[in-house]
Write an enzyme that holds these catalytic residues in place. Structure first.
Site, PDB file in Angstrom:
ATOM      1  CG  ASP A 150      -1.414  32.754 -17.167  1.00 54.38           C
ATOM      2  OD1 ASP A 150      -0.838  33.832 -17.438  1.00 54.38           O
ATOM      3  OD2 ASP A 150      -2.362  32.650 -16.382  1.00 54.38           O
ATOM      4  CD  GLN A 155      -5.275  37.478 -12.511  1.00 49.47           C
ATOM      5  OE1 GLN A 155      -5.328  37.376 -13.741  1.00 49.47           O
ATOM      6  NE2 GLN A 155      -4.267  38.098 -11.906  1.00 49.47           N
ATOM      7  CE  LYS A 180      -3.911  39.277 -16.794  1.00 48.93           C
ATOM      8  NZ  LYS A 180      -3.809  38.263 -15.749  1.00 48.93           N
TER       9      LYS A 180
HETATM   10  N1  GUN Z   1      -1.414  36.962 -11.098  1.00 49.65           N
HETATM   11  C1  GUN Z   1      -0.408  37.874 -11.215  1.00 49.65           C
HETATM   12  N2  GUN Z   1       0.167  37.779 -12.434  1.00 49.65           N
HETATM   13  C2  GUN Z   1      -0.489  36.801 -13.096  1.00 49.65           C
HETATM   14  C3  GUN Z   1      -0.343  36.251 -14.400  1.00 49.65           C
HETATM   15  O1  GUN Z   1       0.510  36.649 -15.195  1.00 49.65           O
HETATM   16  N3  GUN Z   1      -1.218  35.250 -14.711  1.00 49.65           N
HETATM   17  C4  GUN Z   1      -2.156  34.796 -13.825  1.00 49.65           C
HETATM   18  N4  GUN Z   1      -2.945  33.812 -14.233  1.00 49.65           N
HETATM   19  N5  GUN Z   1      -2.294  35.281 -12.614  1.00 49.65           N
HETATM   20  C5  GUN Z   1      -1.475  36.288 -12.250  1.00 49.65           C
END
Ligand code: GUN
Length: 350
Positions: free
Chosen positions: A177, A154, A110
């Site tokens: 998100d 996350q 990211k």
């Molecule tokens: N863990 C796995 N996929 C995601 C996501 O799209 N966002 C977040 N915050 N955590 C994740």
């Protein structure tokens, strides 16, 4: 699901087959192909691969990697236009708690993606045994920081933390998100609009749109009911007027349900679980699952078998994964534009 299948379902004919990489026109090894021709769609946003096979039918490969690159290129232009016009650089803050290797890789990717388009990234790494209050303190700081337009915590969080409390603390205006209960609630309700939609399901739908795959009136089946993918994917498909079924761990005879699907999205993380016999001929398959098996990434769908039955399929890797990150960048840019009342110049979707 009654049984989980982990077998290697690859076909011995795989090595003879080829794959057209639309970005550079090169032919690469791929299990999904007969004869190929390339056609640009009416919208000009995507293109359709028409495939004929001399022996067995083969699915179109939905190239998420290439679509994500196009999206990143558009975002980069918008980010620099915004910077030049009003002096604002979109910013994304990521909070990672603990040492989960998969999560650390996602966060690294990211960050790299942000850098590639000129979005500023802020990263906080906290120890596994950090307190909930510590995480909440960082969330609150980013909520108040005008240079941060998107906040991502996350997941998964360590088990001693209250995920709901932490996700609810993120300002809904910065919830890129789409996991804040208000945003998810709005996604679930008719006539309401969430400020953000979760990135992975949003990426799945974006791929269907970009490949001109009709959703309205189709029978869609989602395997998995996670808060991150399965549940919001089902809500999104419903908003697009599909008739949606969800398969989960208690579903009896899942293959009877998947065999009815015109569109099948699988998000359970069980390598090769969905066999060719589970798939309706001509179905479109979106494979969200990704697990490392013997040094290779493998999806939920038995790819070699599915290619012979489906009309289109996302590969693993190179399908949904890159789109998830692209959607996070889209959401962050959208947030910055909304906060600063900056008009869109392109047809980038928020
Ligand atoms: N863990 C796995 N996929 C995601 C996501 O799209 N966002 C977040 N915050 N955590 C994740």
């Amino acid at each position: 699901m009654a049984s989980m299948i982990f077998t290697d379902c690859s076909s011995s004919t795989m090595s003879r087959l080829i794959h057209l990489d639309r970005r550079n026109g090169a032919f690469l090894p791929h299990p999904c192909v007969g004869q190929l021709s390339l056609r640009t769609t009416a919208s000009g946003r995507g293109c359709t691969l028409s495939i004929r096979s001399s022996s067995s039918p083969s699915a179109i490969v939905i190239n998420g990697k290439a679509e994500a690159k196009k999206i990143r290129d558009d975002i980069k232009i918008e980010v620099s236009r915004m910077k030049e016009s009003i002096g604002v650089v979109p910013g994304l803050a990521v909070i990672l708690v603990g040492k989960n290797e998969e999560s650390a890789t996602y966060v690294r990717n990211k960050k790299k993606a942000c850098e590639s388009v000129g979005i500023k990234s802020f990263e906080v790494g906290l120890a596994e045994d950090s307190s909930e209050e510590e995480v909440l303190k960082y969330v609150s700081g980013f909520n108040d920081d005008p240079s941060v337009h998107g906040i991502l915590v996350q997941l998964p969080l360590p088990s001693h933390m209250d995920e709901q409390k932490i996700l609810s603390a993120v300002s809904i205006e910065k919830d890129v998100d789409g996991f804040h209960p208000l945003n998810i609630g709005r996604l679930a309700m008719r006539g309401r609009e969430p400020l953000f939609v979760p990135c992975t399901p949003k990426g799945c739908i974006e791929l269907l749109h970009r490949y001109n795959i009709e959703i309205k009136g189709k029978k869609a089946v989602v395997i998995g009911r996670s808060n991150i993918v399965g549940m919001p994917a089902a809500l999104l498909l419903q908003r697009e007027d599909a008739t949606v079924s969800i398969i989960h761990s208690r579903t009896k005879n899942p293959e009877e349900i998947t065999r009815q699907a015109d569109i099948l999205i699988s998000a359970v993380g069980k390598p090769n679980m969905v066999r060719g016999s589970w798939i309706k001929p001509g179905a479109v398959i979106i494979d969200v699952g990704i697990k490392r098996v013997e040094g290779r990434f493998v999806g939920d769908i038995c790819y070699a078998e599915a290619c012979k039955v489906a009309s289109a399929i996302t590969p693993v890797p190179g399908g949904v994964g890159p789109m998830t990150i692209a959607m996070l960048l889209v959401n962050t840019l959208t947030s910055a534009k909304r906060i600063h009342y900056f008009q869109s110049s392109s047809d980038l979707k928020g």
